[in-house]
Design an enzyme around this catalytic site. Structure first.
Site, short mmCIF file in Angstrom:
data_model
loop_
_atom_site.label_atom_id
_atom_site.label_comp_id
_atom_site.label_asym_id
_atom_site.label_seq_id
_atom_site.Cartn_x
_atom_site.Cartn_y
_atom_site.Cartn_z
CG HIS A 60 2.32 43.81 126.48
ND1 HIS A 60 1.96 42.71 125.74
CD2 HIS A 60 1.25 44.11 127.25
CE1 HIS A 60 0.71 42.37 126.04
NE2 HIS A 60 0.25 43.21 126.95
CD GLN A 112 -2.57 40.38 133.84
OE1 GLN A 112 -2.49 40.94 134.94
NE2 GLN A 112 -3.73 40.02 133.33
CD GLU A 114 1.40 41.85 130.22
OE1 GLU A 114 0.83 42.94 130.37
OE2 GLU A 114 0.80 40.83 129.82
CG ASN A 143 -3.55 44.75 133.87
OD1 ASN A 143 -4.77 44.74 133.87
ND2 ASN A 143 -2.81 43.65 133.85
NE ARG A 144 -8.76 44.57 130.74
CZ ARG A 144 -7.84 43.71 130.27
NH1 ARG A 144 -6.82 43.34 131.03
NH2 ARG A 144 -7.95 43.22 129.05
CE1 TYR A 198 1.85 40.82 123.00
CE2 TYR A 198 0.64 38.75 122.84
CZ TYR A 198 0.65 40.12 122.99
OH TYR A 198 -0.53 40.80 123.11
CG HIS A 229 -1.81 47.58 128.01
ND1 HIS A 229 -1.49 47.14 129.27
CD2 HIS A 229 -2.05 46.45 127.27
CE1 HIS A 229 -1.51 45.81 129.28
NE2 HIS A 229 -1.85 45.37 128.09
CG ASP A 260 -5.59 38.45 130.40
OD1 ASP A 260 -4.63 39.00 130.95
OD2 ASP A 260 -6.27 38.97 129.50
C1 BGC Z 1 -3.77 41.92 129.09
C2 BGC Z 1 -4.75 41.29 128.16
C3 BGC Z 1 -4.79 42.07 126.88
C4 BGC Z 1 -3.41 42.11 126.30
C5 BGC Z 1 -3.40 43.00 125.09
C6 BGC Z 1 -2.43 41.92 128.44
O1 BGC Z 1 -1.53 42.58 129.25
O2 BGC Z 1 -3.74 41.28 130.33
O3 BGC Z 1 -6.04 41.25 128.72
O4 BGC Z 1 -5.68 41.53 125.96
O5 BGC Z 1 -2.51 42.63 127.23
O6 BGC Z 1 -2.36 42.71 124.27
#
Ligand code: BGC
Length: 409
Positions: free
Chosen positions: A233, A347, A374, A134-135, A235, A160, A310
């Site tokens: 991560h 997340q 996540e 995350n950020r 999907y 990330h 998100d």
């Molecule tokens: C984030 C998204 C981001 C994505 C990238 C996620 O974990 O929350 O904002 O765009 O990852 O693949």
């Protein structure tokens, strides 16, 4: 090839009762017995274990641009579920789950070989994400009086783990288990890598249990205080990766609150209730029903800066103890996934930046074609003293577990 193909050696056809196992076995047969193509990425070359049903097939997954070899391992359980993991980014590549009639399908986005993972279409598909997922606001934090600067790869923030040396872009060392369907990946990230302090030694173990669970255990130690926040991560599209959108999936989140953010998805520090917003998933809701839309904020019940979901949800119950965080169901196939974790947050990202990129077997991954759940510490925790701490100190061990439990109804 060094190993024996146990599946090919089997003579008796599978009884219909074991439909899922048979289907999984056929996947193995396809992979294990097909003649090796020129580029043999994905073709088993050996097995570990004692030659019995615990054998874990290992295959070449191709060479990275830098010329490093990568491998892919196949885990199979007694019910025929299959998970494949690669040394590149300690990544979950495939996950085959039965629907309500026992039909197996691969439910996660990914690529056929390492070249795909190194390509532009890879948006952290299935990887181990970090050192800090995350950020981190503006890629800056201060620890023990020292200011650290990280890559701002998600302008203006750090996302990330940063650039070329983010954990998702490194080749990990694999150690398959001899007696369980598990592979442990390890990597030491040197002091200063991607701007983070400390030599950080990590282990990530994927285990596929006979109770139809994919368990991920993370461990890390350091020689200097440093922030750590690891997640996976993947999907998911429980109807099958590349089979349309996830808008008809039903989601339940065990969360009364979420961390509110600014327009760049950095937490403001406020923990807000989900009640009376489109973020209230305490009872199951169809994802498409109330999806927040950045372009039409007024139509959503909640303030959003994102093109869909998100958001980091605060998982109810005590962080550090295993509890249900999320339940996802695809009503059409009946596939269900529960996520249990000891992490404080999760997340929910609704695949808002998927762009029809081509993945495994030529399948396309459209806008909102898959979603991520996540498990994590809250975003930008290193800059929020009142959030649960992400700082790992020398002498301590970072240890966390997330379990994905699968069923069909
Ligand atoms: C984030 C998204 C981001 C994505 C990238 C996620 O974990 O929350 O904002 O765009 O990852 O693949």
């Amino acid at each position: 090839r060094t190993g024996v193909c146990i599946i090919c050696a089997m003579q008796t056809p599978f009884p219909t009762l074991f439909k899922t196992a048979a289907a999984a076995a056929s996947i193995l047969i396809m992979n294990a017995c097909a003649p090796a193509p020129e580029d043999n990425a994905g073709q088993p070359e050996s097995e570990t274990g004692d030659g019995d049903s615990n054998a874990i097939a290992k295959a070449d997954f191709g060479e990275t641009k830098a010329g490093e070899a990568t491998e892919i391992y196949t885990l199979t359980n007694k019910n025929g579920l299959v998970a494949k993991v690669t040394t590149y980014g300690a990544t979950l590549v495939e996950l085959h789950l039965p629907d309500k009639d026992g039909n197996l399908v691969d439910v996660i986005n990914g690529f056929d070989n390492v070249a795909g993972y190194e390509g532009d279409g890879n948006q952290y598909f299935g990887c181990t994400t970090g050192r800090v997922c995350n950020r981190i606001a503006k890629g800056k934090f201060t620890l023990d009086g020292e200011e650290y600067t990280l890559a701002t790869n998600n302008d203006p923030n750090h996302l990330h783990g940063g650039g070329d040396k983010a954990l998702s872009k490194q080749v990990w060392k694999a150690e398959p288990s001899a007696d369980t369907q598990a592979v442990t990946f390890s990597l030491t990230s040197p002091d200063g890598e991607e701007g983070y302090p400390g030599n950080l030694s990590m282990k990530v173990t994927y285990t596929l249990t006979d109770e139809n669970e994919l368990r991920i255990d993370y461990e890390a130690t350091t020689d200097k205080a440093t922030p750590v926040n690891l997640t996976n991560h993947a999907y998911f599209n429980l109807g099958g990766a590349g089979s349309g959108t996830i808008l008809s999936h039903e989601l339940t989140l065990n969360a009364d609150n979420y961390t509110a953010t600014d327009d760049t998805l950095i937490p403001t520090g406020k923990i807000e209730p989900v009640a009376d917003t489109a973020l209230d998933f305490r009872k199951a809701h169809v994802i498409g029903e109330r999806i927040p839309d950045k372009e039409a904020k007024e139509t959503a019940d909640c303030e959003t800066s994102t093109l869909g979901y998100d958001h980091n949800f605060v998982v109810n119950g005590e962080a550090g103890t295993m509890r249900l965080a999320a339940r996802l169901k695809d009503p059409a196939s009946g596939r269900v996934m529960e996520i249990h974790t000891d992490q404080p947050g999760i997340q929910f990202y609704s695949g808002n930046f998927l762009m029809e990129q081509e993945g495994k077997g030529g399948k396309k991954y459209p806008f909102r074609g898959a979603l991520c759940l996540e498990t994590q510490h809250f975003p930008d925790s290193v800059n929020h003293e009142d959030f649960p701490s992400t700082i790992l100190k020398p002498g301590d061990t970072y240890s966390t577990t997330t379990v994905h439990r699968f069923s069909a109804e």
